[in-house]
Design a protein around this motif. Structure first.
Motif, short mmCIF file in Angstrom:
data_model
loop_
_atom_site.label_atom_id
_atom_site.label_comp_id
_atom_site.label_asym_id
_atom_site.label_seq_id
_atom_site.Cartn_x
_atom_site.Cartn_y
_atom_site.Cartn_z
N ALA A 222 54.36 -2.04 86.95
CA ALA A 222 55.58 -1.65 87.66
C ALA A 222 56.59 -0.94 86.76
N ILE A 223 56.33 -0.90 85.46
CA ILE A 223 57.29 -0.31 84.53
C ILE A 223 57.16 1.21 84.51
N SER A 224 58.30 1.87 84.58
CA SER A 224 58.37 3.32 84.44
C SER A 224 59.04 3.64 83.11
N LEU A 225 58.28 4.22 82.21
CA LEU A 225 58.82 4.51 80.88
C LEU A 225 59.81 5.67 80.93
N PRO A 226 60.89 5.60 80.17
CA PRO A 226 61.85 6.71 80.14
C PRO A 226 61.30 7.91 79.38
N ALA A 227 61.80 9.06 79.70
CA ALA A 227 61.42 10.27 78.96
C ALA A 227 62.06 10.21 77.57
N PRO A 228 61.34 10.64 76.55
CA PRO A 228 61.90 10.59 75.20
C PRO A 228 62.97 11.66 75.00
N VAL A 229 63.97 11.33 74.22
CA VAL A 229 64.96 12.34 73.85
C VAL A 229 64.38 13.26 72.78
N SER A 230 63.35 12.78 72.09
CA SER A 230 62.66 13.60 71.08
C SER A 230 61.17 13.39 71.31
N ALA A 231 60.52 14.37 71.94
CA ALA A 231 59.11 14.25 72.29
C ALA A 231 58.23 14.50 71.07
N ALA A 232 57.01 13.99 71.15
CA ALA A 232 56.04 14.25 70.09
C ALA A 232 55.74 15.73 70.04
N PRO A 233 55.52 16.28 68.85
CA PRO A 233 55.21 17.71 68.75
C PRO A 233 53.90 18.01 69.47
N PRO A 234 53.79 19.17 70.10
CA PRO A 234 52.53 19.53 70.77
C PRO A 234 51.39 19.54 69.75
N LEU A 235 50.23 19.09 70.16
CA LEU A 235 49.08 19.10 69.26
C LEU A 235 48.63 20.54 69.03
N PRO A 236 48.47 20.93 67.78
CA PRO A 236 48.05 22.30 67.50
C PRO A 236 46.62 22.56 67.96
N ALA A 237 46.32 23.80 68.24
CA ALA A 237 44.96 24.16 68.64
C ALA A 237 44.00 23.82 67.51
N GLY A 238 42.85 23.27 67.86
CA GLY A 238 41.85 22.94 66.85
C GLY A 238 42.04 21.60 66.18
N VAL A 239 42.99 20.77 66.67
CA VAL A 239 43.22 19.46 66.06
C VAL A 239 41.99 18.57 66.22
N ASP A 240 41.22 18.82 67.30
CA ASP A 240 39.95 18.14 67.52
C ASP A 240 38.83 19.14 67.26
N LEU A 241 37.97 18.86 66.30
CA LEU A 241 36.90 19.78 65.95
C LEU A 241 35.74 19.75 66.94
N GLU A 242 35.73 18.74 67.83
CA GLU A 242 34.69 18.63 68.86
C GLU A 242 33.29 18.57 68.26
N VAL A 243 33.16 17.90 67.13
CA VAL A 243 31.84 17.72 66.51
C VAL A 243 31.25 16.41 67.05
N PRO A 244 30.02 16.41 67.57
CA PRO A 244 29.42 15.17 68.07
C PRO A 244 29.40 14.08 66.99
N GLY A 245 29.85 12.89 67.38
CA GLY A 245 29.88 11.78 66.44
C GLY A 245 31.17 11.64 65.67
#
Length: 537
Positions: A222-245
């Motif tokens: 039932a809890i609704s979390l508030p929006a942050p006044v300082s959001a996490a930075p967007p994840l840069p492209a390629g942060v996940d290499l998508e390598v199996p394992g």
């Protein structure tokens, strides 16, 4: 008292113990799951067990260490109960005294837990009553079973119980008399034991399930979390290499490791939850959950690691946390001179000691209420917990937190310190090979070697890999959200047939390269290079 074989007597003892535990679990629905005897005694074992035993349990069972402890406790209880059953055949009072002793242990263990009251002893006492009646019913009931191995030697006549009753005739081959189990008595006995075991197991499981339904899942949903006044930075492209394992950059909540001392997950109602910030401060405060949610929130990606993580281990994860900066809370209460330690105290009494200076040095140390976009999972500290970049969890990651007490390292040792761990636990620079794994048998030719490296609050500058003790080769680092998280890396290897050993090491932003010298996790974290030996076909 009826005679019975040791194996039937043992079954009677186990049935009595199972009935006792099942009844206690049902009563614990009302008094709380921590008051159940198995859990209470297991918690006592966790606190009292020698440190090498705890490290062994985590190393062998990992995040399943609590299940292993409960199963082990149940096995020991079954052995104790079987012995009581055998002794009770000779003298019922001995068996009943054993049940009473276990009840006293369970009640005492429950009463020693943080926040306990007199009601926490009730499940053990009720369980003992049910167990005692069950044992009496089986041992003192009208069962006539073969008393082996107390049968008389060959050639002697076997007297009936108490020296009265009919004598057994000799065997047809002329050997001495032997008593035989009456089939009807055996059938009644086994049917009775089976019935008791069935009812006790079903009742105990139902009690545990019912207790779970009485938890705080609905309140959390039932809890609704508030929006942050300082959001996490967007994840840069390629942060996940998508390598199996390769471990994902952001760890899913259900896959995030859990290491703590709570045998049952505390169920803390956010409506009644309070956080006291007190001790050596000018302005002590108490906050409700509503007060906390009303404060400005920040959101950050932070990687947490357990000090028990072996070289190459998986007791580490990265998540997006939402919470109130602890620095702001401390600024409001105004710590007094000499208050160099902030003790986080959990609802179950567990404590961790964090350097006050670390919490005020500008890093994103949070009193977190959210994890990966949702309220904290109950198993990870709901409704609030501490998240501190750059420190191992045993000195910073207090879950189900109810207090922040300002004190000093000279005046107070948190939970793990008297057990041989360092008072301060900065995370060490580490790296891990996720793929290929030892069980893999890659084909000769190009092979992608990949893994993760971390040096929270310092950041990773370089990762290097070598093969069979040869020269170090620099790997390619993926982008990352901040210095407070791990980073993925990869290296292209021209693999040749045969057995090979891969090793990895990382260098942090200060220029310090992780050491290859192996050190155990105690007292302040493992060191060494992660190695993988595999066969290339």
């Amino acid at each position: 008292m009826s005679s019975t074989t040791p194996r039937y007597a043992a079954l009677a003892g186990i049935a009595a113990a199972t009935a006792a535990i099942g009844a206690a679990e049902v009563v614990a629905v009302l008094t709380g799951p921590r008051s159940a005897p198995l859990v209470a005694v297991g918690g006592l074992v966790v606190d009292a067990a020698p440190e090498p035993v705890k490290r062994f349990g985590i190393a062998v069972f990992g995040t399943y260490d609590k299940i292993a402890l409960l199963v082990g406790t149940a096995v020991l209880l079954a052995g104790f109960a079987a012995l009581l059953g055998v002794l009770a055949v000779r003298r019922l009072v001995v068996g009943l005294a054993g049940i009473a002793a276990f009840a006293a242990l369970g009640a005492g263990a429950a009463l020693t837990r943080a926040g306990a009251d007199g009601l926490d002893a009730v499940p053990s006492l009720v369980g003992a009553l049910v167990g005692g009646v069950t044992l009496w019913a089986f041992v003192a009931g009208p069962l006539e079973l073969d008393p082996w191995p107390w049968s008389p030697p060959t050639g002697e006549r076997a007297p009936a119980p108490d020296g009265a009753g009919p004598q057994h005739p000799p065997e047809p081959d002329g050997t001495g008399p032997q008593r035989r189990t009456d089939p009807e008595s055996r059938r009644r006995f086994l049917t009775g034991v089976g019935g008791v075991l069935g009812v006790a197991v079903v009742g105990g499981a139902a009690g545990r399930w019912w207790a779970g339904q009485r938890g705080v899942s609905d309140a959390r949903a039932a809890i609704s979390l508030p929006a942050p006044v300082s959001a996490a930075p967007p994840l840069p492209a390629g942060v996940d290499l998508e390598v199996p394992g390769l471990a994902r950059y952001v760890t899913e909540n259900r896959r995030f490791y859990r290491i703590d001392t709570a045998l049952v997950v505390p169920q803390v109602d956010p409506e009644t939850w309070r956080l006291r910030i007190h001790g050596r401060v000018r302005n002590p405060v108490t906050l409700s959950f509503a007060d906390l949610l009303a404060r400005p929130m920040v959101e950050r990606y932070v990687t947490l690691a357990c000090v028990s993580n072996e070289v190459g281990g998986d007791l580490i994860g990265n998540a997006r946390w939402l919470g109130v900066p602890i620095r702001e809370l401390l600024d409001e209460v105004q710590p007094l001179d000499g208050a160099d330690q902030v003790v986080g105290r959990s609802v179950d009494g567990w404590t961790c000691g964090t350097p006050t200076a670390v919490l005020r040095d500008g890093r994103d140390a949070l009193l977190a209420v959210g994890m990966n976009g949702e309220p904290l999972p109950v198993a990870h500290g709901f409704p609030a917990r501490m998240v501190v970049p750059g420190l191992y969890g045993y000195v910073s990651a207090c879950k189900w937190i109810t207090e922040l007490e300002l004190t000093s390292f000279a005046d107070f040792d948190a939970y793990w310190v008297p057990r041989g761990w360092s008072a301060e636990g900065p995370v060490k620079t580490q790296s891990r090979i996720d793929t290929p794994r030892p069980r893999n048998r890659p084909a000769a030719g190009p092979v992608t070697v990949a893994g993760v490296a971390w040096a929270q609050h310092r950041g990773v500058r370089r990762v290097e890999v070598r093969v069979d003790g040869g020269p170090w080769q620099e790997a390619e680092l993926a982008p990352t959200a901040s210095v407070d998280t791990w980073v993925q890396w990869s290296w292209r290897w021209e693999a040749t047939p045969g057995e090979h050993t891969l090793q990895v090491r990382a260098t942090d932003s200060t220029g310090e390269t992780q050491t290859g010298q192996r050190q155990d996790v105690a007292p302040d974290g493992a060191t060494g290079w992660h190695s993988v030996t595999l066969t290339v076909e």
